[in-house]
Design an enzyme around this catalytic site. Sequence first.
Site, PDB file in Angstrom:
ATOM      1  N   HIS A 195     -53.197 -11.827 -12.071  1.00 27.76           N
ATOM      2  CA  HIS A 195     -52.132 -12.564 -11.386  1.00 27.76           C
ATOM      3  C   HIS A 195     -50.969 -11.587 -11.185  1.00 27.76           C
ATOM      4  O   HIS A 195     -50.653 -10.823 -12.090  1.00 27.76           O
ATOM      5  CB  HIS A 195     -51.696 -13.747 -12.267  1.00 27.76           C
ATOM      6  CG  HIS A 195     -50.633 -14.592 -11.635  1.00 27.76           C
ATOM      7  ND1 HIS A 195     -50.911 -15.533 -10.660  1.00 27.76           N
ATOM      8  CD2 HIS A 195     -49.288 -14.633 -11.834  1.00 27.76           C
ATOM      9  CE1 HIS A 195     -49.777 -16.110 -10.285  1.00 27.76           C
ATOM     10  NE2 HIS A 195     -48.783 -15.586 -10.974  1.00 27.76           N
ATOM     11  N   ASN A 244     -58.184  -4.832  -5.302  1.00 30.06           N
ATOM     12  CA  ASN A 244     -58.510  -4.750  -6.734  1.00 30.06           C
ATOM     13  C   ASN A 244     -60.005  -4.531  -6.938  1.00 30.06           C
ATOM     14  O   ASN A 244     -60.409  -3.775  -7.826  1.00 30.06           O
ATOM     15  CB  ASN A 244     -58.057  -6.019  -7.467  1.00 30.06           C
ATOM     16  CG  ASN A 244     -56.594  -5.953  -7.848  1.00 30.06           C
ATOM     17  OD1 ASN A 244     -56.207  -5.196  -8.732  1.00 30.06           O
ATOM     18  ND2 ASN A 244     -55.771  -6.715  -7.150  1.00 30.06           N
ATOM     19  N   LEU A 276     -60.216 -22.857  -7.122  1.00 23.61           N
ATOM     20  CA  LEU A 276     -60.392 -23.180  -8.530  1.00 23.61           C
ATOM     21  C   LEU A 276     -61.870 -22.958  -8.861  1.00 23.61           C
ATOM     22  O   LEU A 276     -62.757 -23.456  -8.165  1.00 23.61           O
ATOM     23  CB  LEU A 276     -60.017 -24.644  -8.770  1.00 23.61           C
ATOM     24  CG  LEU A 276     -59.772 -25.052 -10.221  1.00 23.61           C
ATOM     25  CD1 LEU A 276     -58.634 -24.257 -10.842  1.00 23.61           C
ATOM     26  CD2 LEU A 276     -59.465 -26.542 -10.314  1.00 23.61           C
ATOM     27  N   ASN A 283     -58.864 -13.223 -14.949  1.00 22.25           N
ATOM     28  CA  ASN A 283     -58.176 -13.225 -13.655  1.00 22.25           C
ATOM     29  C   ASN A 283     -57.007 -12.256 -13.697  1.00 22.25           C
ATOM     30  O   ASN A 283     -56.437 -12.015 -14.765  1.00 22.25           O
ATOM     31  CB  ASN A 283     -57.645 -14.635 -13.361  1.00 22.25           C
ATOM     32  CG  ASN A 283     -56.885 -14.711 -12.039  1.00 22.25           C
ATOM     33  OD1 ASN A 283     -57.343 -14.211 -11.022  1.00 22.25           O
ATOM     34  ND2 ASN A 283     -55.711 -15.340 -12.052  1.00 22.25           N
ATOM     35  N   LEU A 342     -59.008 -17.448  -4.351  1.00 20.18           N
ATOM     36  CA  LEU A 342     -57.985 -18.473  -4.157  1.00 20.18           C
ATOM     37  C   LEU A 342     -58.478 -19.890  -4.423  1.00 20.18           C
ATOM     38  O   LEU A 342     -57.787 -20.858  -4.122  1.00 20.18           O
ATOM     39  CB  LEU A 342     -57.441 -18.379  -2.727  1.00 20.18           C
ATOM     40  CG  LEU A 342     -56.761 -17.039  -2.403  1.00 20.18           C
ATOM     41  CD1 LEU A 342     -56.289 -17.001  -0.961  1.00 20.18           C
ATOM     42  CD2 LEU A 342     -55.592 -16.780  -3.351  1.00 20.18           C
ATOM     43  N   GLU A 388     -51.596  -3.049 -10.545  1.00 17.41           N
ATOM     44  CA  GLU A 388     -52.806  -3.859 -10.743  1.00 17.41           C
ATOM     45  C   GLU A 388     -54.046  -2.975 -10.677  1.00 17.41           C
ATOM     46  O   GLU A 388     -54.976  -3.124 -11.475  1.00 17.41           O
ATOM     47  CB  GLU A 388     -52.918  -4.935  -9.651  1.00 17.41           C
ATOM     48  CG  GLU A 388     -51.856  -6.003  -9.719  1.00 17.41           C
ATOM     49  CD  GLU A 388     -52.084  -7.089  -8.669  1.00 17.41           C
ATOM     50  OE1 GLU A 388     -53.238  -7.447  -8.407  1.00 17.41           O
ATOM     51  OE2 GLU A 388     -51.090  -7.580  -8.107  1.00 17.41           O
ATOM     52  N   ASP A 394     -53.981 -20.341 -14.048  1.00 17.68           N
ATOM     53  CA  ASP A 394     -53.062 -19.373 -14.670  1.00 17.68           C
ATOM     54  C   ASP A 394     -52.629 -19.724 -16.092  1.00 17.68           C
ATOM     55  O   ASP A 394     -51.581 -19.279 -16.543  1.00 17.68           O
ATOM     56  CB  ASP A 394     -51.800 -19.190 -13.806  1.00 17.68           C
ATOM     57  CG  ASP A 394     -52.144 -18.647 -12.425  1.00 17.68           C
ATOM     58  OD1 ASP A 394     -53.133 -17.914 -12.312  1.00 17.68           O
ATOM     59  OD2 ASP A 394     -51.413 -18.967 -11.481  1.00 17.68           O
TER      60      ASP A 394
HETATM   61  C1  GRF Z   1     -53.502  -9.547  -6.138  1.00 17.12           C
HETATM   62  O1  GRF Z   1     -52.112  -9.422  -6.041  1.00 17.12           O
HETATM   63  C2  GRF Z   1     -53.891 -10.334  -7.349  1.00 17.12           C
HETATM   64  O2  GRF Z   1     -52.995 -10.196  -8.423  1.00 17.12           O
HETATM   65  C3  GRF Z   1     -53.840 -11.746  -6.847  1.00 17.12           C
HETATM   66  O3  GRF Z   1     -54.312 -11.660  -5.531  1.00 17.12           O
HETATM   67  C4  GRF Z   1     -54.080 -10.367  -5.000  1.00 17.12           C
HETATM   68  C5  GRF Z   1     -55.385  -9.849  -4.509  1.00 17.12           C
HETATM   69  O4  GRF Z   1     -55.251  -8.654  -3.792  1.00 17.12           O
HETATM   70  N1  GRF Z   1     -54.600 -12.636  -7.688  1.00 17.12           N
HETATM   71  P1  GRF Z   1     -56.538  -7.852  -3.357  1.00 17.12           P
HETATM   72  O5  GRF Z   1     -57.440  -8.794  -2.553  1.00 17.12           O
HETATM   73  O6  GRF Z   1     -57.231  -7.376  -4.596  1.00 17.12           O
HETATM   74  O7  GRF Z   1     -56.029  -6.736  -2.511  1.00 17.12           O
END
Ligand code: GRF
Length: 230
Positions: free
Chosen positions: A110, A15, A93, A108, A91, A180, A151
């Site tokens: 998700h 992402n 908080l 964020n 990952l 995403e 979340d």
């Molecule tokens: C994604 O699926 C996002 O929605 C979640 O963690 C994953 C991260 O993937 N929070 P990346 O590190 O961006 O490939």
Amino acid sequence: MSVRVAVLASGGGSNLQALLDAFNEVPDAPARIALVISDRESAAALERARAMDVPAHLVPVSGRSEAEVASDTLELLERHAIGLVALAGYLRLVPAAVIRAYAGRIVNIHPALLPAFGGQGMFGARVHQAVLASGARVSGPTIHYVTEAYDEGRIIAQWPVPVLPDDTPATLAARVLLVEHRLYPLVIAALALGEVPRDSELQEASFHWRAVAAPDAAEMIHLIQPSTLH
Ligand code: GRF
């Protein structure tokens, strides 16, 4: 002037890469990734940032107090004049002090349709396993404001993705991830342009969705529009 965005990531950073590609080499982009922070030295996200000359910093979390993590994080965000924080596979908080300092300016992504399939411990394959176990026919990413509970912040955008009968957590994750990569840049651009209601305004908003057809599919992006505020 473009909004300076910090991305917090713990893992692969696909992402992050989508955001870098959307903004960092594009003239007059409304946003620019100006800082990447990770809690893991081995996170590929740090490499992706450095490869595009974006400052990349490790802020370790394990064995440290929340106050120490908050202080390091805030110092970096201030030093790099960050206006917007985007979590992308982070990952941990986020310390409450950071959330308070960036209230309404921290989001964020998700990989499921919140408020279902979220909360503490719901990350990675576990999210997609839970979706498949539930028998849901639709999944897809959610982008939301970040609050002090996992979340639970108000939802800004979602993009439905079909769940297919022979899906495994891995095939579903891959289908959601592709979306995403398209949704996050759209939402970050909309936030940078002031087109998304602030968190406090969403509370009062009557939800009304603008549907934007994806060029190659019948899928739709649902994005709350400020014009719907009364
Ligand atoms: C994604 O699926 C996002 O929605 C979640 O963690 C994953 C991260 O993937 N929070 P990346 O590190 O961006 O490939």
